[in-house]
Design a protein around this motif. Structure first.
Motif, PDB file in Angstrom:
ATOM      1  N   HIS A  89       0.814  -1.220   0.000  1.00 27.60           N
ATOM      2  CA  HIS A  89       0.000   0.000   0.000  1.00 27.60           C
ATOM      3  C   HIS A  89       0.849   1.273   0.000  1.00 27.60           C
ATOM      4  O   HIS A  89       0.294   2.376   0.017  1.00 27.60           O
ATOM      5  N   LYS A  90       2.183   1.103   0.008  1.00 30.82           N
ATOM      6  CA  LYS A  90       3.101   2.242   0.106  1.00 30.82           C
ATOM      7  C   LYS A  90       2.674   3.147   1.257  1.00 30.82           C
ATOM      8  O   LYS A  90       2.557   4.361   1.138  1.00 30.82           O
ATOM      9  N   LEU A  91       2.451   2.519   2.393  1.00 31.74           N
ATOM     10  CA  LEU A  91       1.918   3.183   3.572  1.00 31.74           C
ATOM     11  C   LEU A  91       2.955   3.191   4.689  1.00 31.74           C
ATOM     12  O   LEU A  91       3.446   2.144   5.100  1.00 31.74           O
ATOM     13  N   LEU A  92       3.288   4.377   5.168  1.00 33.67           N
ATOM     14  CA  LEU A  92       4.219   4.528   6.270  1.00 33.67           C
ATOM     15  C   LEU A  92       3.434   4.782   7.551  1.00 33.67           C
ATOM     16  O   LEU A  92       2.565   5.655   7.598  1.00 33.67           O
ATOM     17  N   LEU A  93       3.730   4.008   8.575  1.00 30.67           N
ATOM     18  CA  LEU A  93       3.087   4.157   9.882  1.00 30.67           C
ATOM     19  C   LEU A  93       4.165   4.564  10.887  1.00 30.67           C
ATOM     20  O   LEU A  93       4.841   3.713  11.464  1.00 30.67           O
ATOM     21  N   PRO A  94       4.360   5.861  11.095  1.00 26.01           N
ATOM     22  CA  PRO A  94       5.458   6.314  11.940  1.00 26.01           C
ATOM     23  C   PRO A  94       5.182   6.310  13.433  1.00 26.01           C
ATOM     24  O   PRO A  94       6.071   6.584  14.223  1.00 26.01           O
TER      25      PRO A  94
END
Length: 114
Positions: free
Chosen positions: A36-41
């Protein structure tokens, strides 16, 4: 789950890259979901800025963050201007000739790209 630097986990057809990160505390984790090209910082990023501590603590890890920003956006002149400034200041404060040279070199490389 315990890990040192990074670990990749696959669940439900998704790939989760977990990476150790330092922010307000030394035990943070960043998660990237490749599909998903999702960053969860997590709490390493608040609103629009990195979480570099609170008023009771000193600013933490700016050199590491600016270096990671340069790796993430190698063609961004603005990131390289900041990286050059941060590493120039670090070189000026070093007593070790080797460290001074390494930080000065990194600053010069970023100045070329800014």
């Amino acid at each position: 789950m315990t890990y040192t630097d990074a670990v990749t986990v696959r669940r439900g057809g998704l790939t989760f890259d977990l990476v150790h990160a330092k922010g307000e505390t030394d035990d943070g984790t960043i998660c990237y979901v490749r599909e998903h090209k999702l960053l969860l910082p997590g709490d390493l990023f608040l609103w629009v800025t990195p979480n570099c501590g609170n008023p009771q603590k000193a600013q933490r890890y700016p050199r590491g963050w600016v270096h990671l920003a340069a790796l993430a956006a190698p063609d961004d002149a603005g990131v390289h201007r900041v990286r050059a400034e941060v590493f120039s200041a670090r070189a000026a404060g070093e007593l070790s000739l080797m460290a001074k040279g390494i930080f000065a070199w990194a600053a010069a490389e970023s100045r070329k790209r800014s």
